[in-house]
Design a protein around this motif. Structure first.
Motif, PDB file in Angstrom:
ATOM      1  N   VAL A   1     -64.948 -38.263  46.645  1.00  7.15           N
ATOM      2  CA  VAL A   1     -64.616 -36.840  46.680  1.00  7.15           C
ATOM      3  C   VAL A   1     -65.113 -36.218  47.981  1.00  7.15           C
ATOM      4  O   VAL A   1     -64.396 -35.473  48.655  1.00  7.15           O
TER       5      VAL A   1
ATOM      6  N   LEU B   1     -57.082 -42.519  55.544  1.00 10.37           N
ATOM      7  CA  LEU B   1     -57.462 -41.124  55.632  1.00 10.37           C
ATOM      8  C   LEU B   1     -56.707 -40.338  54.592  1.00 10.37           C
ATOM      9  O   LEU B   1     -55.572 -40.617  54.277  1.00 10.37           O
ATOM     10  N   GLY B   2     -57.370 -39.348  54.059  1.00 13.76           N
ATOM     11  CA  GLY B   2     -56.670 -38.371  53.257  1.00 13.76           C
ATOM     12  C   GLY B   2     -56.308 -38.840  51.875  1.00 13.76           C
ATOM     13  O   GLY B   2     -56.673 -39.937  51.458  1.00 13.76           O
ATOM     14  N   PRO B   3     -55.607 -38.003  51.187  1.00 14.73           N
ATOM     15  CA  PRO B   3     -55.272 -38.288  49.809  1.00 14.73           C
ATOM     16  C   PRO B   3     -54.216 -39.382  49.725  1.00 14.73           C
ATOM     17  O   PRO B   3     -53.778 -39.909  50.728  1.00 14.73           O
TER      18      PRO B   3
ATOM     19  N   TYR C   1     -63.521 -34.491  56.002  1.00 15.09           N
ATOM     20  CA  TYR C   1     -62.444 -34.476  57.002  1.00 15.09           C
ATOM     21  C   TYR C   1     -63.028 -34.517  58.404  1.00 15.09           C
ATOM     22  O   TYR C   1     -62.568 -35.267  59.269  1.00 15.09           O
TER      23      TYR C   1
ATOM     24  N   ARG D   1     -62.006 -35.179  50.045  1.00 13.99           N
ATOM     25  CA  ARG D   1     -61.563 -33.891  49.500  1.00 13.99           C
ATOM     26  C   ARG D   1     -62.281 -32.696  50.096  1.00 13.99           C
ATOM     27  O   ARG D   1     -61.949 -31.559  49.770  1.00 13.99           O
ATOM     28  N   THR D   2     -63.275 -32.907  50.932  1.00 17.65           N
ATOM     29  CA  THR D   2     -64.014 -31.765  51.462  1.00 17.65           C
ATOM     30  C   THR D   2     -63.777 -31.621  52.960  1.00 17.65           C
ATOM     31  O   THR D   2     -63.357 -32.562  53.631  1.00 17.65           O
ATOM     32  N   THR D   3     -64.058 -30.436  53.461  1.00 12.92           N
ATOM     33  CA  THR D   3     -63.918 -30.225  54.901  1.00 12.92           C
ATOM     34  C   THR D   3     -64.928 -31.085  55.664  1.00 12.92           C
ATOM     35  O   THR D   3     -64.622 -31.598  56.733  1.00 12.92           O
ATOM     36  N   GLY D   4     -66.120 -31.244  55.084  1.00 13.99           N
ATOM     37  CA  GLY D   4     -67.124 -32.087  55.729  1.00 13.99           C
ATOM     38  C   GLY D   4     -66.627 -33.512  55.895  1.00 13.99           C
ATOM     39  O   GLY D   4     -66.794 -34.134  56.946  1.00 13.99           O
TER      40      GLY D   4
END
Ligand SMILES: Nc1ncnc2c1ncn2[C@@H]1O[C@H](COP(=O)(O)OP(=O)(O)OP(=O)(O)O)[C@@H](O)[C@H]1O
Ligand SMILES: [Mg+2]
Lengths: 520, 347
Positions: free
Chosen positions: B215, B6-8, B224, B219-222
């Protein structure tokens, strides 16, 4: 080998110089522990003090980096729960796992030698479970499906699991956090019955009163070590709190021990949250919440008292927009929110501390920072249009970790590694991280240690000062009495009475909670 | 189970750890299989040399590897994107076939259009075909809560029937001995990056899509929200995420990615509809997705490595009569060791 179940009771047990580090986190450092025969041994300690880790080592889930375990005076190699059970050690976890689609008996026998054959002799097992249950007062039907049992009964199943495997030393990790007061009393009765039969019990808790009530001896852990062990009779609030928080905290000035339940100006703000005639029907068709009306004013804490399972959960779910109401309306600051989805409710200014942190609020596989933004992820500074601003997220997370003293190596740490109380701190940090109009707090201090509980109380009262409305749903009467401006009591899905602060009375509330009296 | 990254980017130490556990897993898997091959009297160094280096010895081998890499990459994304929401898309090959039929139909029915219009149209038709194929299981999940694993698999079988019908009844090529359609218009074919050996421009498309997917998910709220649904749907719901809608979206998105893979196969490689376009890509893509543990940064290199092994394995079978299945065993072992290394590290 020392076989469990010998007459004469459980062997004494000792742990010496135990050390355990997880990467950079030193969970235990030269910790020792001594369990005598036939005793209930209370284990207290702040969140992340290492209680669970110490007991997991005893149960063979973790290998210590250093130190030894002695059972009956002889060194024991415990490499797995099976080894532990071989030494008569059983454990009920803080967050246990059961197979919901199986019956109680099936869950209990699962993994025992008799369950490995082709056919399972469940009727014999059921008989034995019934006998054990009767002997120790652990009332549960072996044929019931686990999915249909309330949390208290599930816990009895876990205890039966250990007893079924002839455990003579039983470790209970925060068994009372999810129980109603009645269930707690029943559990203590069972523990006594066990000790009478020669079983020893390790009982982890955050509630000092519980420890004082039931334990023969109490040990306190702090920062990975045992710092105190005292006989139950010699222990007192003050001694234990001092050991828990260290010498330098002035216990007497603490909010928790203050007795100023006295007058407080009655809040007369505008209604922040207004609920009228809200009804919720359970999936089985029974009414779970009936015609519930309440108002939370600005700058007011409205407490909801009641034994768990009397409609509290349904009330919260209906307010949060995840459960359809059968009737009734909801307003926030005059804006109607009846039937709104959770996203709209949150956006309207509601913050939420969930009742069951693991199920309702926690992303185990995500990291700590990602947990801290759940629900706020579409708002600045985190969300900017379609983009998530990760640097902003991690900055904010670092701040929150420091402010709420979440014990973790950093925002990138996987959230599963947090201790129980630290998960709760994440829930709190999240709810308090944004200004809100209304806070719905459901058992906000469950599983928290003493200083953190006090911290939460301070935060709640600050929020109240700032003019937010707080709906505090709790099973802890002390908490409600300390914080609320009014207390409404729910019983069988109905509000059966509301008391203003000047009229607070423990016994009156107790009568309302058990449905024997009509309130005003 | 696969653990979703998850995540960066995580701190560097975790990256080094992961790389090490991959390297060890690969080495152990090869060593274990090597022992067996040696015991059976095969020349192990030569066999492994063929498996590992065929792709790099000749331009042709390398082009072949890249041609395999393209559908593998896209099909893996089709598996991994729904997986982020903890939805299991096992219907990649059906969606690939539906995409192929869409692109094929566009190329056969509209031969008059110029390439500049026809190529994108074919791609879009492919994406739409795949998305549509996933939409039915997705809707059944959304509306009735029917498990997507079963329905996506069943849709694979429907797609085999559909492809058979199209290649034998609608646009059959009577000259071919195998169920095959007439060729698509020249204007519908993808331009070549390399004329000889032929390598079509779909490679660029696939890499760009992989980057875009990364991306979106990370990187987007969607993205996440997608991963929050995967991690704990109830918590996601209580915190304002439209769980059922997102699950639907995740599956349809997966279908679209697989559909694009089908379109690229038709417009770039076969230039016609042909029974068997799906090859064994579904199985390999699931393997890749699991070895990469759903991590979108790890997917392209793992997909490439598996493409190398696959091309090498076929060469080995041709030249040394060692069955290609040997390589599946190696790949399976790698997966097992990668998953095991997680368990070991956790103790
Ligand atoms: N598997 C793990 N990986 C990494 N860190 C861990 C792991 N288990 C525990 N820890 C860390 O070790 C420390 C002690 O944790 P432990 O669970 O023993 O605390 P605890 O005393 O039970 O606290 P609580 O009252 O909050 O349950 C914590 O800082 C925790 O984050
Ligand atoms: Mg704990």
């Amino acid at each position: 080998m020392l076989r469990a179940g010998q007459p004469g009771g459980a062997p004494p047990l000792e742990m010496r110089g135990v050390r355990k580090a997880f990467g950079p986190v030193v969970a235990l450092d030269a910790a020792d522990f001594h369990l005598r025969e036939r005793e209930i041994h209370g284990l207290l300690g702040g969140n992340g003090a290492g209680k669970t880790t110490l007991m997991n080592i005893l149960y063979g889930l973790y290998r210590p980096d250093a130190g030894e375990v002695l059972v009956g005076g002889r060194p024991a190699q415990i490499r797995s729960p099976r080894d532990a059970l071989g030494h008569g050690i059983g454990m009920v976890h803080q967050h246990f796992l059961q197979i919901e689609s199986f019956t109680v008996a099936h869950n209990v026998v699962l993994g025992t030698p008799s369950s490995r054959g082709l056919r399972l002799d469940l009727s014999g097992a059921e008989e034995r479970i019934r006998t054990l249950a009767a002997r120790f007062g652990l009332d549960v039907d072996p044929r019931a499906l686990v999915a249909e049992l309330p949390i208290g009964a599930r816990q009895r199943v876990e205890i039966l699991k250990a007893l079924y495997r002839d455990a003579r030393i039983l470790i209970l990790d925060e068994p009372t956090t999810n129980l109603t007061p009645q269930e707690v009393d029943a559990l203590f009765g069972s523990l006594r019955a066990m000790v009478d039969e020669g079983i020893s019990v390790v009982f982890i808790t955050h509630k000092i009163r519980e420890a004082l009530n039931v334990c023969d001896r109490v040990s306190v852990m702090r920062a990975g070590r045992r710092v105190l062990s005292v006989e139950g009779r010699e222990a007192s609030d003050e001694v234990l709190v001092r050991a828990l928080v260290g010498e330098d905290v002035d216990v007497r000035r603490s909010l928790l021990f203050s007795d100023e339940r006295a007058a407080r100006p009655t809040p007369a703000g505008r209604p922040a949250l207004r609920v009228e005639g809200l009804s919720v029907t359970s999936p089985q068709g029974a009414p779970a919440l009936r015609d519930c009306s309440l108002v939370v004013r600005e700058g007011e804490v409205l407490g909801i008292a009641g034994v768990a399972g009397n409609g509290q959960r349904e009330l919260v779910e209906a307010l949060m927009g995840v459960r359809a109401a059968a009737g009734g309306r909801v307003w926030l600051d005059g804006t109607e929110l009846t039937g709104a989805e959770a996203a709209r409710v949150l956006a309207a200014g509601v913050a939420y501390i969930p009742e069951d942190r693991l199920q309702d609020g926690f992303l185990p596989k995500a990291d700590v920072a990602q947990n801290l933004i759940l629900g706020f992820h579409r708002r600045p500074p985190y969300g900017r249009g379609p983009w998530l601003d990760w640097p902003a997220v991690y900055d904010a997370a670092r701040r929150l970790i420091a402010e709420y003293r979440i014990r973790t190596p950093g925002p990138h740490e996987a959230a599963v590694n947090l201790s129980g109380g630290n998960i709760q701190r994440v829930m709190l940090a999240r709810a308090f991280s944004h200004p809100c109009r209304v806070l719905i707090a459901h058992n906000p201090t469950r599983g928290l240690d003493v200083p953190s509980t006090e911290f939460v109380y301070t935060k709640l009262l600050e929020l109240r000062e700032a003019g937010a409305g707080i709906l505090l749903i709790s099973e802890d009467l002390d908490e409600l009495l300390l914080l609320s401006d009014r207390i409404a009591v729910v019983y069988r899905g109905q509000i059966v009475g509301t008391l203003p602060r000047p009229a607070f009375d423990r016994y009156a509330l107790g009568r309302l909670m058990s449905g024997v009296a009509d309130g005003g | 189970m696969a653990e979703r990254a998850l995540g960066p980017a995580r701190p560097r130490r975790a990256g080094v750890d992961a790389a090490l556990s991959y390297a060890v897993s690969v080495a152990v898997a090869f060593a274990a299989v090597g022992v067996f091959l040696a015991a059976m009297g095969f020349d192990v160094p030569r066999a492994y040399g063929t498996i590992l280096f065929t792709s790099f010895r000749t331009a042709n081998g390398f082009a072949q590897t890249l041609l395999k890499f393209v559908p593998l990459l896209l099909l893996t994304l089709a598996f991994v994107v729904p997986l982020a929401a903890w939805k299991f898309n096992i219907g990649g090959e059906g969606q690939l076939i539906a995409g192929a039929i869409g692109a094929g139909a566009a190329g056969i029915v509209l031969p008059g259009l110029p390439a500049i219009a026809l190529i994108p149209l074919g791609m879009l038709a492919g994406i739409a075909g795949g998305a549509l194929w996933a939409a039915l299981p997705a809707w059944l999940l959304y509306r009735f809560g029917i498990n997507e694993i079963l329905t996506t698999v069943l849709m694979n079988f429907v797609s085999f029937g559909a492809l058979d019908y199209v290649t034998t009844e609608v646009w059959p090529d009577p000259a071919a001995g195998h169920p095959t359609s007439v060729p698509i218009a020249v204007g519908a074919r993808l331009p070549l990056l390399l004329a000889s050996p032929p390598l079509h421009a779909g490679l660029v498309v696939a890499l760009a899509v992989a980057a875009a997917t990364h991306v979106y998910v990370n990187r987007t709220t969607g993205g996440y929200e997608l991963r929050a649904v995967g991690a704990n749907p109830r918590a996601a719901l209580l915190h304002g995420i439209a769980v059922r809608r997102l699950s639907l979206l995740a599956l349809v998105l997966g279908g679209a990615l697989a559909g694009l893979a089908g379109a690229l196969e038709v417009a770039g490689v076969h230039h016609r509809l042909i029974e068997g376009v799906q090859s064994n890509y579904l199985l390999l893509s699931i393997l890749i997705g699991l070895i990469a543990k759903g991590n979108l940064i790890a997917v392209p290199p793992v997909a490439f490595a598996i493409a190398v092994l696959d091309v090498g394995a076929r060469a080995m079978q041709r030249t040394m009569q060692i069955p290609v299945e040997v390589v599946f065993v190696v790949e399976g072992l790698i997966l097992i060791f990668v998953l095991l290394s997680d368990v070991v590290r956790r103790r």
